[in-house]
Enzyme design. Structure first.
Site, PDB file in Angstrom:
ATOM      1  CE  LYS A  35      -4.110   0.206   2.264  1.00  0.00           C
ATOM      2  NZ  LYS A  35      -5.001   0.050   3.447  1.00  0.00           N
TER       3      LYS A  35
HETATM    4  C1  E4P Z   1      -8.350   0.485   3.418  1.00  0.00           C
HETATM    5  O1  E4P Z   1      -7.493   0.194   2.651  1.00  0.00           O
HETATM    6  C2  E4P Z   1      -8.286   1.653   4.315  1.00  0.00           C
HETATM    7  O2  E4P Z   1      -7.123   1.615   5.043  1.00  0.00           O
HETATM    8  C3  E4P Z   1      -9.485   1.724   5.216  1.00  0.00           C
HETATM    9  O3  E4P Z   1     -10.618   1.264   4.496  1.00  0.00           O
HETATM   10  C4  E4P Z   1      -9.716   3.067   5.847  1.00  0.00           C
HETATM   11  O4  E4P Z   1     -10.957   3.069   6.494  1.00  0.00           O
HETATM   12  P1  E4P Z   1     -11.368   4.196   7.554  1.00  0.00           P
HETATM   13  O5  E4P Z   1     -11.601   5.470   6.825  1.00  0.00           O
HETATM   14  O6  E4P Z   1     -12.627   3.679   8.171  1.00  0.00           O
HETATM   15  O7  E4P Z   1     -10.229   4.308   8.524  1.00  0.00           O
END
Ligand code: E4P
Length: 219
Positions: free
Chosen positions: A87
């Site tokens: 990521k």
């Molecule tokens: C996924 O890749 C993200 O890290 C995650 O969905 C973020 O979600 P949030 O906005 O609820 O923290």
């Protein structure tokens, strides 16, 4: 639409895997911290445990902010497990890192996507998937699902191979809307998965079936 679990909690991942409906896992530094996972060695061990449970892509986020650091971390993460998606955030340094990792054949989940333009840049850099953050856009009064639909439409029109993963999903309604918008993947928290299962008419219907069966059987 494939469903990934958005968590670093091993119990949740185990329970999700048992359902047979989960195709991958996404983690991020906040989710790891929630589980008390901090240093890189602890993160690696946790990610390896997740990979033993889920036979699919596991997203692991870098914590460097400069391209060289992200590239080094990404190359390291790529060695941890059989099916890593590194990521990388949607920043200028991030796009440099995405391009370098993609050249190495490392799959990238481009994270913190909040515009179609960031998704277009990621497609050119070589992102495997882009993750538009639905809930966080809704939080500031914008339409997160509209962004998912716009990226899906633009990618289709431009024949882009990069996939769209709806992220920052806050409830089961987001899942329905992401599927209707054409997202091939949504990553969801465990509580959203359990909410997707439940319907009061299913519970009432099952209780009624069993009651009728018992009566007919003289019970
Ligand atoms: C996924 O890749 C993200 O890290 C995650 O969905 C973020 O979600 P949030 O906005 O609820 O923290």
């Amino acid at each position: 639409m494939q469903l990934f679990l958005d968590t670093a909690n091993i119990d949740e991942i185990r329970q999700g895997a048992e359902l047979g409906v989960i195709s991958g896992v996404t983690t991020n530094p906040s989710l790891a911290a929630q589980e008390g996972i901090g240093a890189a060695a602890g993160y690696r061990a946790a990610v390896q445990e997740i990979a033993d449970i889920i036979d699919g892509p596991i997203s692991v986020e870098v914590v460097s902010t400069d391209a060289a650091g992200m590239i080094a971390e990404g190359r390291d993460i790529a060695e941890w497990i059989p099916n890593p998606w590194v990521k990388i955030p949607s920043t200028a340094e991030g796009f440099k890192a995405i391009a370098a990792l993609a050249r190495d054949g490392i799959r990238v989940n481009q994270t913190l996507v909040f515009s179609v333009n960031q998704a277009l840049l990621g497609a050119n850099a070589g992102s495997t998937v882009v993750s538009p953050f639905v809930g966080r856009l809704d939080d500031i009064g914008q339409d997160g699902i509209a962004l998912v639909a716009d990226i899906v439409a633009v990618y289709q029109k431009q024949n882009v191979a990069t996939q769209v993963m709806a992220a920052s999903i806050r409830g089961p309604r987001h899942c329905v809307l992401a599927a209707q918008a054409g997202a091939p993947i949504s990553t969801i928290p465990y509580n959203v998965l359990t909410q997707m299962i439940k319907h009061p008419l299913t519970d009432a219907g099952l209780a009624r079936f069993l009651q009728d069966w018992q009566q007919a059987s003289g019970g």
